[in-house]
Enzyme design. Structure first.
Site, mmCIF file in Angstrom:
data_model
loop_
_atom_site.group_PDB
_atom_site.id
_atom_site.type_symbol
_atom_site.label_atom_id
_atom_site.label_comp_id
_atom_site.label_asym_id
_atom_site.label_seq_id
_atom_site.Cartn_x
_atom_site.Cartn_y
_atom_site.Cartn_z
ATOM 1 N N GLU A 190 4.693 18.191 43.049
ATOM 2 C CA GLU A 190 5.895 17.566 42.509
ATOM 3 C C GLU A 190 7.073 17.552 43.469
ATOM 4 O OE1 GLU A 190 4.924 18.548 37.796
ATOM 5 O OE2 GLU A 190 6.615 19.538 38.781
ATOM 6 N N GLU A 274 -1.872 16.935 35.949
ATOM 7 C CA GLU A 274 -1.212 18.006 35.197
ATOM 8 C C GLU A 274 -0.671 17.422 33.909
ATOM 9 O OE1 GLU A 274 1.458 20.757 37.201
ATOM 10 O OE2 GLU A 274 2.679 20.895 35.381
#
Length: 799
Positions: A190, A274
Site C-alpha cells: 500500500e 487483501e
C-alpha cells in the site's frame, strides 16, 4: 352446487372466495400456497473460465499471529488444524506472510531477518514456524511474501532501492533454509510502486535462483497497476499477478466487487490480495459475498482475508479480526469464528488449479439481492462444486440444476452454513445427498446461508473444543534463559522495534532480551513510535514490576506499567505509565495516552547509569501511588489515578539498543474489590448513573471518574452489579442496542452479569456484552448491550 374459481395469475382473492363457499357447504378446504418460480442453473463443464488460485488469509500487517506460537498443546495444534488442515476447518489454500521490518504495521511489529546490513539471521520471529505448520497440514498451500516496513539501512530510508531487492532475495534464501518454497513475492504494501524496481526485482530473481517465484504488484487500492502494465511492456513481463486491496470497498458489505476492463483484458491473474479487516464472526456475511462476487464482478481468482487470526491481546487494534481469535496462551482459550466456516464453504470444495465455469456463475435470478453462485470444475473435467450465497435474500428460493458438458452426473453432496445463526451447530453442516435424474436435481435455499454442492468428498468439521478463559496469574517472572537466540520471550509482543533474545552483554552470562533496531526504520504507519513491547493481562492492577537493564549506547530505556490501548496509526499513543532512565542519570515518571498527550509526573537526576553496565529498574503501581526505584534506591514517588490496570512492558529511545533481563511482576494488596468504579478501557471513563438519579429507569452512561456514589458499583455473589446499595444494573431487553439502566433489584436474569477474565461484562440472560455505544469516548455516551466483538469499548476495569 358447483363453483368455478378463476385461478389465473393476478386473482389473489380466489382462496378467500373458495374458503367462504366451502364453509357454507360444511367442508373445510386447505389449499396449498402458490408455487415459487424456480431458478434454473446449468452447470456446464464446457464453459470457459479462469483458473482458480485459492482463498486464504494474511499473517502480518502486523503481529496478529504473535501469541499463537506460545499456546500450549494440544490447543496450539487444534488451532492450526482449524486454520490449515484440509477437511477440518478454514482449510486455507494461500497464506501471505509479512516480511518483518522491525516496525509497527497495524497490530504490532515483526522482526526483520536483517536488522543491520549484511547480518542475516533466518531463525527470527514466528512466520517461518507458521509457514512450516501450514505446509505440514496442507502441502499444496501457496505461500506469498510481502513487506510493510523495513529496517532503516535499506536505501538509506528509500525502500525502492537495490538494497531492498537484495533484502528480499536474502529472505527467500531464509525460506529455502527452512525447507519452504515461496510461490509469490510482492513489493511494498500500500505504498505505491516503482516500475523500474519491479523490473529489476524480476531480473534479480531470475539470475539468483528464483525464476519460479511470481511477482504480485502492487498491493494497493485500485487497478492502476494494470494501466501501467498496458503502457510498459517490460513492467508487464515482470509481473504475473495484479493484486488490489479492498476491491469491494474498505470494510464494506462486499456487494459490488469490480476490477477494470484494462485489468480483465491484461492477460494477468487478478487477485483481491487483501480484504476483510472485519470481526471473526461479524464479517461473515461480507466474506460470503466477496469470495463469490470478486470473480463474478471482476474476474479475481484469489481472495485473501486480513488477517489469518487475531492471536493478540484485547488492547491491541483489530483484536477480533480474522477467522479465529487466540488471545490467551496462558489459559489455552481460543474461538473459531463464522468466517472460518464461510471460508470452508469454498476451500473444502475446490483447490488451486480448478477452473471457474463462467456460464455457470452469476446472480440468482439475475438479481444481486437474491444472492450469487459460482461453479468450478476439477482438472479431471468430471468433479465440480457450486458455492451459493443468499446473504441478502428475504425468502426461500427453489433452484433447479442441470449438469452437462462431461461433468459427473453422480451423487451431489450438500453442505451449508447459516450465517445468521450464532449457534455453531448451524455452521458447516452436512445435509442430505441429492441424486440427479438425467443430470438434473433441485435444491431449496434459505436466506442468509452459504451452500456448497459438490461431487467431491473428504469434507469435515473439526471437533476440538477450547478450554475456558482465564487470567494470567501473578506473580510472574522470566529470567529469559530458556529461549534460543533470535526468538522472542514468551508472551512478549513487540509493537515497535524488535525485542529479541540474545546472549547477554556487559559481562553477564545467559540470555537477555535486546532491542535490535539501531536506526529509524522505514515506517509503515503514519505515527512514528519509539520501540516498545508489552506483556501480560489487562486486569493486572497493583503490582511491582522490576527488570535489569543495560544501555549499550547513550539514550534512555523505559519500564512500562498499566498499559492498555494504543492507536494503531500512531502506536506511540499508548495509555500507560512509563519509568524512564537515561545514561546520564536523568529519570522521570510519565503518563501517556492514545492522543499522544505525554505528561511528566515526576522527574529528577541520580548518578549516571553509563553504558555497558547493568542496573535494576523498578516501578511500583499501587492504587494512585506510583514509585520509581533504581538499584533498590527510591528515586521518587507521585500520585496519579489516570490508569488503574494494565500490562507491563519495555521501551527504548529510537535507535537505542538496550538489554533487559530478569523480568518480575509481583502483586500487591488492594486488588480488585467487589465495590468500586467500573472504568471503560477504551474511554478511561467510569460507568455512571445519569444525573446521579436513584429512580428506577435512570440510564447508565460513561463519565469522568469522580468516585461519586453513582459510580460506585458492587459485584454481588448473586451476579448482580448494584449501585446505591439497592439498585441493580438492569437490561430492559435481550436485544443488541438495548440501553442499560438501573432498577430496584429483583433477582431476575436481566439483572445478572458475568464479569469475565478478558475484561468484558456479559449479560447472563442475553449473552451480550456491556458496550459503549458506537465506541464513543465522550462524557454522556450511552452504555448498551451489543454483540461481543473484543472492542476496547467492551473492555472494563474494576477498581
Amino acid at each position: 352446487m358447483t363453483t368455478r374459481v378463476d385461478r389465473r395469475p393476478g386473482h389473489r382473492a380466489w382462496a378467500v372466495l373458495v374458503a367462504l363457499l366451502t364453509a357454507f357447504a360444511g367442508v373445510l378446504v386447505v389449499l396449498p400456497a402458490p408455487a415459487r418460480a424456480a431458478t434454473a442453473i446449468t452447470i456446464n463443464g464446457s464453459s470457459g473460465g479462469r483458473v482458480f488460485d485459492g482463498v486464504g488469509a494474511i499473517s502480518g500487517g502486523g503481529g496478529n499471529s504473535r501469541l499463537l506460537v506460545d499456546y500450549p498443546e494440544p490447543q496450539r495444534s487444534d488451532i492450526l488444524d482449524y486454520l490449515f488442515k484440509p477437511g477440518y476447518g478454514a482449510a486455507m489454500q494461500i497464506m501471505k506472510v509479512e516480511i518483518g521490518g522491525d516496525t509497527n504495521s497495524t497490530s504490532g511489529a515483526e522482526p526483520s531477518h536483517e536488522h543491520t546490513r549484511g547480518t542475516v539471521n533466518c531463525d527470527r520471529g514466528y512466520e517461518w514456524w507458521l509457514m512450516g505448520q501450514a505446509k505440514a497440514r496442507n502441502p499444496n498451500i501457496k505461500l506469498v511474501g510481502l513487506s510493510w516496513g523495513a529496517p532503516g539501512w535499506i536505501g538509506n530510508g528509500n525502500f525502492w532501492s537495490t538494497d531492498s531487492i537484495d533484502y528480499l532475495v536474502a529472505w527467500l534464501g531464509c525460506a529455502t533454509s527452512h525447507g519452504l518454497t515461496i510461490d509469490y513475492l510482492g513489493g511494498w504494501n500500500e505504498r505505491g510502486r516503482d516500475l523500474t524496481w519491479y523490473k529489476n526485482l524480476r531480473s534479480a530473481l531470475n539470475s539468483r535462483g528464483y525464476p519460479n517465484v511470481k511477482i504480485v504488484a502492487s498491493d494497493e487500492f485500485g487497478w492502476g497497476t494494470a494501466d501501467d502494465a498496458q503502457r510498459d511492456p517490460a513492467f508487464a513481463a515482470a509481473v504475473s499477478v495484479v493484486g488490489s486491496h479492498y476491491v469491494c470497498g474498505y470494510r464494506s458489505a462486499q456487494t459490488d466487487c469490480p476490477s477494470s476492463a484494462t485489468a480483465v483484458n491484461s492477460g494477468k491473474a487478478l487477485w483481491a490480495s487483501e480484504n476483510g479487516s472485519d470481526d471473526y464472526n461479524g464479517g461473515a456475511p461480507a466474506l460470503a459475498r466477496g469470495i463469490n462476487r470478486d470473480y463474478i464482478d471482476g474476474k479475481m481468482t484469489a481472495y485473501l482475508n486480513w488477517p489469518v487470526i487475531a492471536a493478540i491481546t484485547p488492547n491491541v487494534p483489530w483484536s477480533t479480526t480474522g477467522v479465529a481469535v487466540a488471545p490467551q496462551p496462558w489459559s489455552g482459550y481460543y474461538s473459531i469464528g463464522k468466517n472460518a466456516w464461510v471460508m470452508a464453504q469454498t476451500t473444502q470444495f475446490t483447490a488451486p488449479g480448478w477452473r471457474y465455469l463462467d456460464s455457470s456463475t452469476g446472480y440468482l435470478g439475475g438479481n444481486r439481492a437474491n444472492g450469487s453462485y459460482v461453479s468450478l470444475k476439477a482438472p479431471d473435467n468430471s468433479n465440480y462444486s457450486t458455492v451459493i450465497e443468499t446473504m441478502d435474500a428475504t425468502s426461500a428460493q427453489d433452484l433447479t440444476f442441470g449438469v452437462t458438458g462431461g461433468l459427473s452426473t453422480g451423487t451431489v453432496h450438500v453442505w451449508s452454513t447459516n450465517v445468521r445463526s450464532s449457534n455453531s451447530a448451524d455452521h458447516f453442516v452436512k445435509r442430505a445427498d441429492l441424486t440427479p435424474t438425467n443430470g438434473s436435481f433441485s435444491l431449496t435455499v434459505q436466506p442468509g446461508y452459504v451452500y456448497s454442492i459438490t461431487t467431491t468428498t473428504g469434507q469435515g468439521k473439526g471437533t476440538a473444543v477450547s478450554p475456558a478463559q482465564g487470567a494470567l496469574a501473578l506473580p510472574y517472572a522470566d529470567n529469559i534463559d530458556s529461549y534460543a537466540t533470535g526468538r522472542e520471550a514468551k508472551y512478549l509482543m513487540d509493537h515497535q522495534g524488535s525485542f529479541e533474545v540474545v546472549g547477554c552483554g556487559g559481562g553477564r552470562a545467559g540470555q537477555c532480551v535486546r532491542q535490535m533496531s539501531e536506526q529509524t526504520p522505514i515506517f509503515w504507519t503514519s505515527g512514528h513510535a519509539e520501540p516498545f513491547t508489552l506483556l501480560g493481562d489487562l486486569n493486572w492492577r497493583n503490582y511491582v514490576v522490576s527488570t535489569d537493564v543495560m544501555l549499550e549506547k547513550s539514550g534512555y530505556a523505559q519500564l512500562i506499567g498499566r498499559a492498555t490501548n494504543y492507536n494503531h496509526e500512531g502506536p506511540q499513543n499508548l495509555n500507560a505509565y512509563y519509568l524512564r532512565v537515561a545514561d546520564n542519570g536523568s529519570w522521570s515518571i510519565r503518563s501517556n495516552n492514545t492522543s499522544g498527550n505525554q505528561r511528566t509526573l515526576a522527574s529528577g537526576s541520580t548518578a549516571a547509569l553509563g553504558t555497558g553496565r547493568w542496573h535494576q529498574l523498578t516501578l511500583t503501581v499501587n492504587g494512585s501511588t506510583l514509585t520509581a526505584a533504581l538499584d533498590g534506591t527510591t528515586l521518587g514517588s507521585v500520585t496519579d489515578s489516570t490508569w488503574v490496570a494494565g500490562q507491563v512492558g519495555y521501551a527504548t529511545g529510537q535507535g537505542v539498543p538496550a538489554q533487559f533481563d530478569n523480568l518480575s511482576i509481583t502483586p500487591l494488596g488492594g486488588g480488585s474489590s467487589p465495590t468500586g468504579q467500573v472504568r471503560g478501557s477504551g474511554s478511561n471513563r467510569c460507568l455512571d448513573v445519569n444525573g446521579q438519579s436513584q429512580a428506577d429507569g435512570a440510564t447508565v452512561q460513561i463519565w469522568d471518574c469522580n468516585n461519586g456514589a453513582n459510580q460506585t458499583w458492587t459485584a454481588t455473589s448473586s451476579n448482580q452489579l448494584t449501585v446505591y446499595g439497592n439498585k441493580c444494573l438492569d437490561a430492559p431487553s435481550s436485544s443488541a442496542g438495548a440501553r442499560v439502566r438501573i432498577w430496584s433489584c429483583t433477582g431476575a436474569a436481566n439483572q445478572q452479569w458475568r464479569v469475565n477474565a478478558d475484561g468484558t461484562i456479559t449479560g447472563i440472560q442475553s449473552g451480550l456484552c456491556l458496550d459503549v455505544n458506537g465506541a464513543a469516548t465522550a462524557n454522556g455516551a450511552a452504555v448498551v448491550l451489543w454483540t461481543c466483538n473484543g472492542g476496547s469499548n467492551q473492555q472494563w476495569i474494576r477498581s
